[in-house]
Motif scaffolding. Sequence first.
Motif, PDB file in Angstrom:
ATOM      1  N   LYS A  79      31.868  16.740  87.453  1.00 55.84           N
ATOM      2  CA  LYS A  79      31.938  17.503  85.396  1.00 55.84           C
ATOM      3  C   LYS A  79      30.470  18.749  85.090  1.00 55.84           C
ATOM      4  CE  LYS A  79      35.394  16.423  84.421  1.00 55.84           C
ATOM      5  NZ  LYS A  79      36.993  17.339  83.909  1.00 55.84           N
ATOM      6  N   ILE A  80      30.334  19.731  85.047  1.00 58.50           N
ATOM      7  CA  ILE A  80      29.508  20.749  85.053  1.00 58.50           C
ATOM      8  C   ILE A  80      29.386  21.494  83.882  1.00 58.50           C
ATOM      9  CG2 ILE A  80      30.338  21.925  86.389  1.00 58.50           C
ATOM     10  CD1 ILE A  80      26.542  23.181  87.051  1.00 58.50           C
ATOM     11  N   ASN A  81      28.415  20.982  82.310  1.00 60.98           N
ATOM     12  CA  ASN A  81      28.149  21.982  81.351  1.00 60.98           C
ATOM     13  C   ASN A  81      28.022  23.460  81.856  1.00 60.98           C
ATOM     14  OD1 ASN A  81      25.739  21.897  81.475  1.00 60.98           O
ATOM     15  ND2 ASN A  81      25.150  19.975  80.203  1.00 60.98           N
ATOM     16  N   ARG A  82      27.643  23.988  80.723  1.00 53.29           N
ATOM     17  CA  ARG A  82      27.355  25.519  80.138  1.00 53.29           C
ATOM     18  C   ARG A  82      25.843  25.419  80.815  1.00 53.29           C
ATOM     19  NH1 ARG A  82      29.793  29.107  76.969  1.00 53.29           N
ATOM     20  NH2 ARG A  82      28.041  30.672  76.298  1.00 53.29           N
ATOM     21  N   GLU A  83      25.130  24.832  80.614  1.00 57.61           N
ATOM     22  CA  GLU A  83      23.998  25.002  81.559  1.00 57.61           C
ATOM     23  C   GLU A  83      23.332  25.283  82.842  1.00 57.61           C
ATOM     24  OE1 GLU A  83      24.397  22.829  78.227  1.00 57.61           O
ATOM     25  OE2 GLU A  83      23.445  24.631  77.152  1.00 57.61           O
ATOM     26  N   ASN A  84      23.959  23.707  82.878  1.00 56.18           N
ATOM     27  CA  ASN A  84      23.890  23.059  84.764  1.00 56.18           C
ATOM     28  C   ASN A  84      24.169  24.908  85.324  1.00 56.18           C
ATOM     29  OD1 ASN A  84      22.344  21.115  84.171  1.00 56.18           O
ATOM     30  ND2 ASN A  84      24.456  19.984  83.725  1.00 56.18           N
ATOM     31  N   PHE A  85      25.696  25.199  84.825  1.00 56.32           N
ATOM     32  CA  PHE A  85      26.163  25.713  85.241  1.00 56.32           C
ATOM     33  C   PHE A  85      25.673  27.428  85.663  1.00 56.32           C
ATOM     34  CE2 PHE A  85      28.557  29.784  85.986  1.00 56.32           C
ATOM     35  CZ  PHE A  85      29.378  29.821  86.907  1.00 56.32           C
ATOM     36  N   LEU A  86      24.787  27.474  84.500  1.00 57.63           N
ATOM     37  CA  LEU A  86      23.308  29.097  84.299  1.00 57.63           C
ATOM     38  C   LEU A  86      22.636  28.570  85.097  1.00 57.63           C
ATOM     39  CD1 LEU A  86      23.796  30.052  80.382  1.00 57.63           C
ATOM     40  CD2 LEU A  86      24.605  31.232  82.894  1.00 57.63           C
ATOM     41  N   LYS A  87      22.081  27.033  85.751  1.00 57.29           N
ATOM     42  CA  LYS A  87      21.374  27.037  86.327  1.00 57.29           C
ATOM     43  C   LYS A  87      21.171  27.513  87.713  1.00 57.29           C
ATOM     44  CE  LYS A  87      18.465  23.144  87.413  1.00 57.29           C
ATOM     45  NZ  LYS A  87      18.418  21.625  88.004  1.00 57.29           N
ATOM     46  N   HIS A  88      22.424  26.727  88.085  1.00 58.29           N
ATOM     47  CA  HIS A  88      22.955  27.139  89.279  1.00 58.29           C
ATOM     48  C   HIS A  88      23.446  28.876  90.005  1.00 58.29           C
ATOM     49  CE1 HIS A  88      23.099  22.752  90.846  1.00 58.29           C
ATOM     50  NE2 HIS A  88      23.195  22.461  89.750  1.00 58.29           N
ATOM     51  N   TYR A  89      23.683  29.410  88.579  1.00 60.15           N
ATOM     52  CA  TYR A  89      24.211  30.451  88.966  1.00 60.15           C
ATOM     53  C   TYR A  89      23.309  31.530  89.379  1.00 60.15           C
ATOM     54  CZ  TYR A  89      26.400  34.506  88.275  1.00 60.15           C
ATOM     55  OH  TYR A  89      27.287  36.187  87.691  1.00 60.15           O
ATOM     56  N   ASP A  90      22.047  30.989  88.246  1.00 60.89           N
ATOM     57  CA  ASP A  90      20.722  31.747  88.061  1.00 60.89           C
ATOM     58  C   ASP A  90      20.139  31.541  89.609  1.00 60.89           C
ATOM     59  OD1 ASP A  90      21.348  33.225  86.298  1.00 60.89           O
ATOM     60  OD2 ASP A  90      20.137  31.647  85.011  1.00 60.89           O
ATOM     61  N   ASN A  91      20.549  30.561  90.253  1.00 60.40           N
ATOM     62  CA  ASN A  91      19.483  29.955  91.661  1.00 60.40           C
ATOM     63  C   ASN A  91      20.827  30.771  92.508  1.00 60.40           C
ATOM     64  OD1 ASN A  91      17.167  28.919  90.447  1.00 60.40           O
ATOM     65  ND2 ASN A  91      18.125  27.480  90.095  1.00 60.40           N
ATOM     66  N   ALA A  92      21.426  31.126  92.422  1.00 60.06           N
ATOM     67  CA  ALA A  92      22.348  32.177  93.396  1.00 60.06           C
ATOM     68  C   ALA A  92      22.969  30.609  94.893  1.00 60.06           C
ATOM     69  CB  ALA A  92      21.991  32.909  94.496  1.00 60.06           C
ATOM     70  N   ASP A  93      22.900  29.763  93.975  1.00 60.72           N
ATOM     71  CA  ASP A  93      24.182  28.753  94.486  1.00 60.72           C
ATOM     72  C   ASP A  93      25.208  28.429  94.931  1.00 60.72           C
ATOM     73  OD1 ASP A  93      25.119  26.263  94.774  1.00 60.72           O
ATOM     74  OD2 ASP A  93      23.700  24.788  93.904  1.00 60.72           O
ATOM     75  N   LYS A  94      25.383  28.656  96.166  1.00 62.57           N
ATOM     76  CA  LYS A  94      26.772  29.517  96.204  1.00 62.57           C
ATOM     77  C   LYS A  94      28.652  28.727  96.641  1.00 62.57           C
ATOM     78  CE  LYS A  94      27.314  28.500 100.900  1.00 62.57           C
ATOM     79  NZ  LYS A  94      27.514  28.134 102.493  1.00 62.57           N
ATOM     80  N   TYR A  95      28.397  27.046  95.464  1.00 61.75           N
ATOM     81  CA  TYR A  95      28.947  26.847  95.670  1.00 61.75           C
ATOM     82  C   TYR A  95      29.583  27.068  93.848  1.00 61.75           C
ATOM     83  CZ  TYR A  95      29.607  23.813  98.752  1.00 61.75           C
ATOM     84  OH  TYR A  95      28.937  23.035 100.383  1.00 61.75           O
ATOM     85  N   TYR A  96      28.526  28.430  92.852  1.00 64.42           N
ATOM     86  CA  TYR A  96      28.764  28.549  92.127  1.00 64.42           C
ATOM     87  C   TYR A  96      28.592  30.032  91.904  1.00 64.42           C
ATOM     88  CZ  TYR A  96      27.946  23.575  91.061  1.00 64.42           C
ATOM     89  OH  TYR A  96      27.673  21.792  91.131  1.00 64.42           O
ATOM     90  N   ASN A  97      28.036  30.232  92.482  1.00 62.85           N
ATOM     91  CA  ASN A  97      27.905  32.154  93.211  1.00 62.85           C
ATOM     92  C   ASN A  97      29.439  32.564  92.986  1.00 62.85           C
ATOM     93  OD1 ASN A  97      27.479  34.597  93.113  1.00 62.85           O
ATOM     94  ND2 ASN A  97      26.249  34.228  94.655  1.00 62.85           N
ATOM     95  N   LEU A  98      29.975  33.029  92.108  1.00 59.62           N
ATOM     96  CA  LEU A  98      31.087  33.770  91.661  1.00 59.62           C
ATOM     97  C   LEU A  98      30.951  35.557  92.639  1.00 59.62           C
ATOM     98  CD1 LEU A  98      31.353  33.201  87.743  1.00 59.62           C
ATOM     99  CD2 LEU A  98      32.713  31.746  89.940  1.00 59.62           C
ATOM    100  N   LYS A  99      29.777  36.031  93.363  1.00 63.23           N
ATOM    101  CA  LYS A  99      29.281  36.949  93.598  1.00 63.23           C
ATOM    102  C   LYS A  99      30.372  38.090  94.520  1.00 63.23           C
ATOM    103  CE  LYS A  99      26.113  38.813  97.124  1.00 63.23           C
ATOM    104  NZ  LYS A  99      24.967  38.138  98.095  1.00 63.23           N
ATOM    105  N   TYR A 100      31.369  37.810  95.148  1.00 61.19           N
ATOM    106  CA  TYR A 100      32.365  37.862  95.764  1.00 61.19           C
ATOM    107  C   TYR A 100      34.027  38.262  95.111  1.00 61.19           C
ATOM    108  CZ  TYR A 100      29.145  38.183  99.617  1.00 61.19           C
ATOM    109  OH  TYR A 100      28.318  38.300 100.475  1.00 61.19           O
ATOM    110  N   LEU A 101      34.159  37.502  94.094  1.00 58.45           N
ATOM    111  CA  LEU A 101      35.299  37.466  93.568  1.00 58.45           C
ATOM    112  C   LEU A 101      36.235  38.913  93.070  1.00 58.45           C
ATOM    113  CD1 LEU A 101      35.175  34.256  91.029  1.00 58.45           C
ATOM    114  CD2 LEU A 101      36.529  34.168  93.469  1.00 58.45           C
ATOM    115  N   ASP A 102      34.378  39.957  92.539  1.00 58.75           N
ATOM    116  CA  ASP A 102      35.013  41.068  92.170  1.00 58.75           C
ATOM    117  C   ASP A 102      35.368  42.098  93.321  1.00 58.75           C
ATOM    118  OD1 ASP A 102      32.690  41.084  93.808  1.00 58.75           O
ATOM    119  OD2 ASP A 102      32.015  42.906  92.574  1.00 58.75           O
ATOM    120  N   LYS A 103      36.095  41.949  94.828  1.00 55.12           N
ATOM    121  CA  LYS A 103      36.180  42.487  95.813  1.00 55.12           C
ATOM    122  C   LYS A 103      37.950  42.429  96.046  1.00 55.12           C
ATOM    123  CE  LYS A 103      32.007  42.802  97.140  1.00 55.12           C
ATOM    124  NZ  LYS A 103      31.237  44.346  96.417  1.00 55.12           N
TER     125      LYS A 103
END
Length: 182
Positions: A63-87
Amino acid sequence: MKKITFLLLMIFMMSISYGNNYTTADKIKILKQFQQFQKSVEKNDKSKILSYISFPAEMNFKKINRENFLKHYDNADKYYNLKYLDKIEIDTQKVENTFTYNKEINDTLYEFNLEMYAKFISRKNTDDSDFYKLISTKDDVFLVSVYEYDDQASSGVYYIFKLQNDKLKLIEIVPQIEYSML
């Protein structure tokens, strides 16, 4: 009276067995909202991205909350990164099709292939039944798979979405198994 009771019991059992079956209208709604989500990802609009996530969300088997998601997202953690979903290109008129995207990507660091697909997954479809062992929900879902591979290794991520109160929500991110192709 017994027939009515039996009929009500059958209806109740069917609703438990099959969960939330998406109608065509629901599928179109999901696809249109997913396109809006893609625009948020493309623009890196974190506040809009966060509005599409149901917290606490199940991500990487915890389970992950909003703050943890942002921390991982900002650090480009591959499991939280949404990088290619717009393709991936979504066609809101062909709701029964699988949407695919295959492309060779030349990143600044290395070259790799990217495979993506999006499709509706249902418990009533026996082909999808094993997939439900990987995820926490038993409802119908909209699945987006992102898979990167090159000559050395491959890895991927499943993004699990569902409708909650007529809003598309990302409820889970599940890493796909990584392996070496050596």
